[in-house]
Write an enzyme that holds these catalytic residues in place. Sequence first.
Site, PDB file in Angstrom:
ATOM      1  N   GLY A  92       0.821  -1.222   0.000  1.00 23.78           N
ATOM      2  CA  GLY A  92       0.000   0.000   0.000  1.00 23.78           C
ATOM      3  C   GLY A  92       0.844   1.256   0.000  1.00 23.78           C
ATOM      4  O   GLY A  92       0.424   2.304   0.513  1.00 23.78           O
ATOM      5  N   ALA A  93       2.035   1.175  -0.601  1.00 26.75           N
ATOM      6  CA  ALA A  93       3.035   2.251  -0.479  1.00 26.75           C
ATOM      7  C   ALA A  93       2.811   3.420  -1.442  1.00 26.75           C
ATOM      8  O   ALA A  93       3.557   4.389  -1.410  1.00 26.75           O
ATOM      9  CB  ALA A  93       4.437   1.666  -0.678  1.00 26.75           C
ATOM     10  N   GLY A 150      13.780   3.658  -3.567  1.00 26.59           N
ATOM     11  CA  GLY A 150      13.352   2.287  -3.265  1.00 26.59           C
ATOM     12  C   GLY A 150      12.969   1.539  -4.522  1.00 26.59           C
ATOM     13  O   GLY A 150      13.035   2.078  -5.631  1.00 26.59           O
ATOM     14  N   ILE A 210      -7.445   9.044  10.236  1.00 30.54           N
ATOM     15  CA  ILE A 210      -6.208   9.613   9.700  1.00 30.54           C
ATOM     16  C   ILE A 210      -6.482  10.293   8.360  1.00 30.54           C
ATOM     17  O   ILE A 210      -7.146   9.719   7.489  1.00 30.54           O
ATOM     18  CB  ILE A 210      -5.156   8.484   9.502  1.00 30.54           C
ATOM     19  CG1 ILE A 210      -4.906   7.735  10.824  1.00 30.54           C
ATOM     20  CG2 ILE A 210      -3.853   9.037   8.923  1.00 30.54           C
ATOM     21  CD1 ILE A 210      -4.414   8.573  11.969  1.00 30.54           C
ATOM     22  N   SER A 232      -7.099  -1.553  12.711  1.00 26.96           N
ATOM     23  CA  SER A 232      -8.036  -0.425  12.784  1.00 26.96           C
ATOM     24  C   SER A 232      -8.766  -0.435  14.123  1.00 26.96           C
ATOM     25  O   SER A 232      -8.977  -1.506  14.711  1.00 26.96           O
ATOM     26  CB  SER A 232      -9.064  -0.550  11.661  1.00 26.96           C
ATOM     27  OG  SER A 232     -10.060   0.436  11.814  1.00 26.96           O
ATOM     28  N   TYR A 261     -15.373  -4.859   6.898  1.00 35.22           N
ATOM     29  CA  TYR A 261     -14.150  -4.160   7.310  1.00 35.22           C
ATOM     30  C   TYR A 261     -13.875  -4.433   8.790  1.00 35.22           C
ATOM     31  O   TYR A 261     -12.762  -4.848   9.150  1.00 35.22           O
ATOM     32  CB  TYR A 261     -14.301  -2.652   7.053  1.00 35.22           C
ATOM     33  CG  TYR A 261     -13.063  -1.849   7.379  1.00 35.22           C
ATOM     34  CD1 TYR A 261     -11.922  -1.960   6.591  1.00 35.22           C
ATOM     35  CD2 TYR A 261     -13.033  -0.978   8.464  1.00 35.22           C
ATOM     36  CE1 TYR A 261     -10.777  -1.227   6.883  1.00 35.22           C
ATOM     37  CE2 TYR A 261     -11.901  -0.237   8.760  1.00 35.22           C
ATOM     38  CZ  TYR A 261     -10.780  -0.362   7.960  1.00 35.22           C
ATOM     39  OH  TYR A 261      -9.644   0.363   8.251  1.00 35.22           O
ATOM     40  N   ALA A 262     -14.884  -4.232   9.644  1.00 32.84           N
ATOM     41  CA  ALA A 262     -14.701  -4.490  11.082  1.00 32.84           C
ATOM     42  C   ALA A 262     -14.318  -5.948  11.314  1.00 32.84           C
ATOM     43  O   ALA A 262     -13.411  -6.249  12.090  1.00 32.84           O
ATOM     44  CB  ALA A 262     -15.981  -4.150  11.843  1.00 32.84           C
ATOM     45  N   ALA A 263     -15.004  -6.854  10.597  1.00 31.74           N
ATOM     46  CA  ALA A 263     -14.756  -8.286  10.794  1.00 31.74           C
ATOM     47  C   ALA A 263     -13.352  -8.663  10.324  1.00 31.74           C
ATOM     48  O   ALA A 263     -12.629  -9.400  11.007  1.00 31.74           O
ATOM     49  CB  ALA A 263     -15.814  -9.092  10.041  1.00 31.74           C
TER      50      ALA A 263
HETATM   51  N1  LIG Z   1      -7.141   6.494   7.022  1.00 24.35           N
HETATM   52  C1  LIG Z   1      -7.705   6.087   8.125  1.00 24.35           C
HETATM   53  O1  LIG Z   1      -8.397   6.860   8.821  1.00 24.35           O
HETATM   54  C2  LIG Z   1      -7.509   4.665   8.600  1.00 24.35           C
HETATM   55  C3  LIG Z   1      -8.048   4.307   9.839  1.00 24.35           C
HETATM   56  C4  LIG Z   1      -7.872   3.008  10.300  1.00 24.35           C
HETATM   57  C5  LIG Z   1      -7.169   2.089   9.545  1.00 24.35           C
HETATM   58  N2  LIG Z   1      -6.664   2.454   8.333  1.00 24.35           N
HETATM   59  C6  LIG Z   1      -5.940   1.425   7.578  1.00 24.35           C
HETATM   60  O2  LIG Z   1      -4.689   1.936   7.167  1.00 24.35           O
HETATM   61  C7  LIG Z   1      -4.300   1.348   5.930  1.00 24.35           C
HETATM   62  C8  LIG Z   1      -3.954   2.436   4.926  1.00 24.35           C
HETATM   63  O3  LIG Z   1      -5.045   3.322   4.849  1.00 24.35           O
HETATM   64  P1  LIG Z   1      -4.973   4.678   4.032  1.00 24.35           P
HETATM   65  O4  LIG Z   1      -5.985   5.575   4.633  1.00 24.35           O
HETATM   66  O5  LIG Z   1      -3.579   5.113   3.848  1.00 24.35           O
HETATM   67  O6  LIG Z   1      -5.595   4.137   2.641  1.00 24.35           O
HETATM   68  P2  LIG Z   1      -5.430   4.636   1.141  1.00 24.35           P
HETATM   69  O7  LIG Z   1      -6.653   4.170   0.439  1.00 24.35           O
HETATM   70  O8  LIG Z   1      -5.093   6.097   1.082  1.00 24.35           O
HETATM   71  O9  LIG Z   1      -4.180   3.775   0.648  1.00 24.35           O
HETATM   72  C9  LIG Z   1      -4.285   2.383   0.505  1.00 24.35           C
HETATM   73  C10 LIG Z   1      -3.281   1.919  -0.529  1.00 24.35           C
HETATM   74  O10 LIG Z   1      -3.432   0.504  -0.689  1.00 24.35           O
HETATM   75  C11 LIG Z   1      -3.419   0.209  -2.074  1.00 24.35           C
HETATM   76  N3  LIG Z   1      -4.159  -1.025  -2.360  1.00 24.35           N
HETATM   77  C12 LIG Z   1      -5.503  -1.191  -2.300  1.00 24.35           C
HETATM   78  N4  LIG Z   1      -5.827  -2.432  -2.687  1.00 24.35           N
HETATM   79  C13 LIG Z   1      -4.665  -3.064  -3.014  1.00 24.35           C
HETATM   80  C14 LIG Z   1      -4.357  -4.357  -3.488  1.00 24.35           C
HETATM   81  N5  LIG Z   1      -5.307  -5.275  -3.724  1.00 24.35           N
HETATM   82  N6  LIG Z   1      -3.053  -4.675  -3.703  1.00 24.35           N
HETATM   83  C15 LIG Z   1      -2.071  -3.758  -3.481  1.00 24.35           C
HETATM   84  N7  LIG Z   1      -2.315  -2.516  -3.030  1.00 24.35           N
HETATM   85  C16 LIG Z   1      -3.596  -2.167  -2.798  1.00 24.35           C
HETATM   86  C17 LIG Z   1      -4.076   1.406  -2.723  1.00 24.35           C
HETATM   87  O11 LIG Z   1      -3.772   1.506  -4.112  1.00 24.35           O
HETATM   88  C18 LIG Z   1      -3.501   2.553  -1.900  1.00 24.35           C
HETATM   89  O12 LIG Z   1      -2.290   3.034  -2.422  1.00 24.35           O
HETATM   90  C19 LIG Z   1      -5.470   0.456   5.502  1.00 24.35           C
HETATM   91  O13 LIG Z   1      -5.207  -0.872   5.899  1.00 24.35           O
HETATM   92  C20 LIG Z   1      -6.642   1.017   6.276  1.00 24.35           C
HETATM   93  O14 LIG Z   1      -7.644   0.074   6.507  1.00 24.35           O
HETATM   94  C21 LIG Z   1      -6.816   3.717   7.843  1.00 24.35           C
END
Ligand SMILES: NC(=O)c1ccc[n+]([C@@H]2O[C@H](COP(=O)([O-])OP(=O)(O)OC[C@H]3O[C@@H](n4cnc5c(N)ncnc54)[C@H](O)[C@@H]3O)[C@@H](O)[C@H]2O)c1
Length: 273
Positions: A14-15, A53, A187, A140, A154-156
């Site tokens: 998810g970078a 990277g 976030i 989360s 998502y919660a599950a």
């Molecule tokens: N933002 C928040 O408030 C929040 C809160 C709790 C948990 N999270 C968790 O933090 C993590 C990152 O969240 P974020 O807000 O940065 O999300 P985001 O949507 O901004 O980024 C997620 C990234 O994951 C990539 N991705 C999605 N599906 C993919 C797949 N099948 N294979 C490879 N890459 C994939 C996307 O392209 C994206 O770059 C997630 O696991 C999310 O559930 C976020």
Amino acid sequence: MGLDLTDKVAIVTGAAQGIGEATARKLAERGARVIGVDIESDSLNTVMASIGGKAITHDVTDAEGDARLIADVHREFGRIDILVNVAGGVLDAERGIEAVTIAQWRRVVALNMEAPFYLCKAVAPIMKAQRSGRIVSVGSGAGRSYSRTKVVPYAASKAGLHGLMRQIAVELAPFGVNCNVVAPGFILSERGRDDWERRDPAQKEKEMATIASDRLGAPEEIANVIAFVVSDESSYVVGQTIMVAGGHWMFSRKTTASQRCGEGSREWRMKQR
Ligand SMILES: NC(=O)c1ccc[n+]([C@@H]2O[C@H](COP(=O)([O-])OP(=O)(O)OC[C@H]3O[C@@H](n4cnc5c(N)ncnc54)[C@H](O)[C@@H]3O)[C@@H](O)[C@H]2O)c1
């Protein structure tokens, strides 16, 4: 010992944006050799080029592909010290148990729970043989309590991810491989910002009233904690879910019964009297 990560080989999923991007940048800043993985190639390439990277465009829900990815990185870099599972999200799942479709459930569970499992399974023997490693999955608050936006899978799946990390933490800790969860609150990543902007002022105020710090978080604030958990300084941190949420979900402030339990709940009805 220290926070320095010089020459550690670190895979971050998810970078391409948000918390994953902030994590990749932070680990690179600490000296790690970062391999960024994401399904979005353009933004991933840009991020990884800017930190020196390696970018691998890949869908983490592909089990065989995950095994190949880990084997390829191991072959090229000779070791894997750190795996950070960040890719995740609610995708486009409908809200509530009645509305969510089975196809949506499967996609969300595949992304948040199954993909980290595939990657952990592939990296475990490598880290065990090294007798050192760090695996962090981004969980989360929804996985610890419930999804305030009512996204059932998502919660599950996040709760399942927390359980997966606790379970493998017990198995791998004797080999010097520490597994933990970092669980963000609200976030302002790209996804978080969209989610926030969709709310009306009253909804924003209600949400903010449950956050002790009185503000939303930044992706860098999650990355800072991840950078500690993957460092040598976290050597005795095992099987934990570390909330980084500004006091969200503590219910320490003006939370109402309808926010906690939903309109119509017993507690909500009592408050209306
Ligand atoms: N933002 C928040 O408030 C929040 C809160 C709790 C948990 N999270 C968790 O933090 C993590 C990152 O969240 P974020 O807000 O940065 O999300 P985001 O949507 O901004 O980024 C997620 C990234 O994951 C990539 N991705 C999605 N599906 C993919 C797949 N099948 N294979 C490879 N890459 C994939 C996307 O392209 C994206 O770059 C997630 O696991 C999310 O559930 C976020």
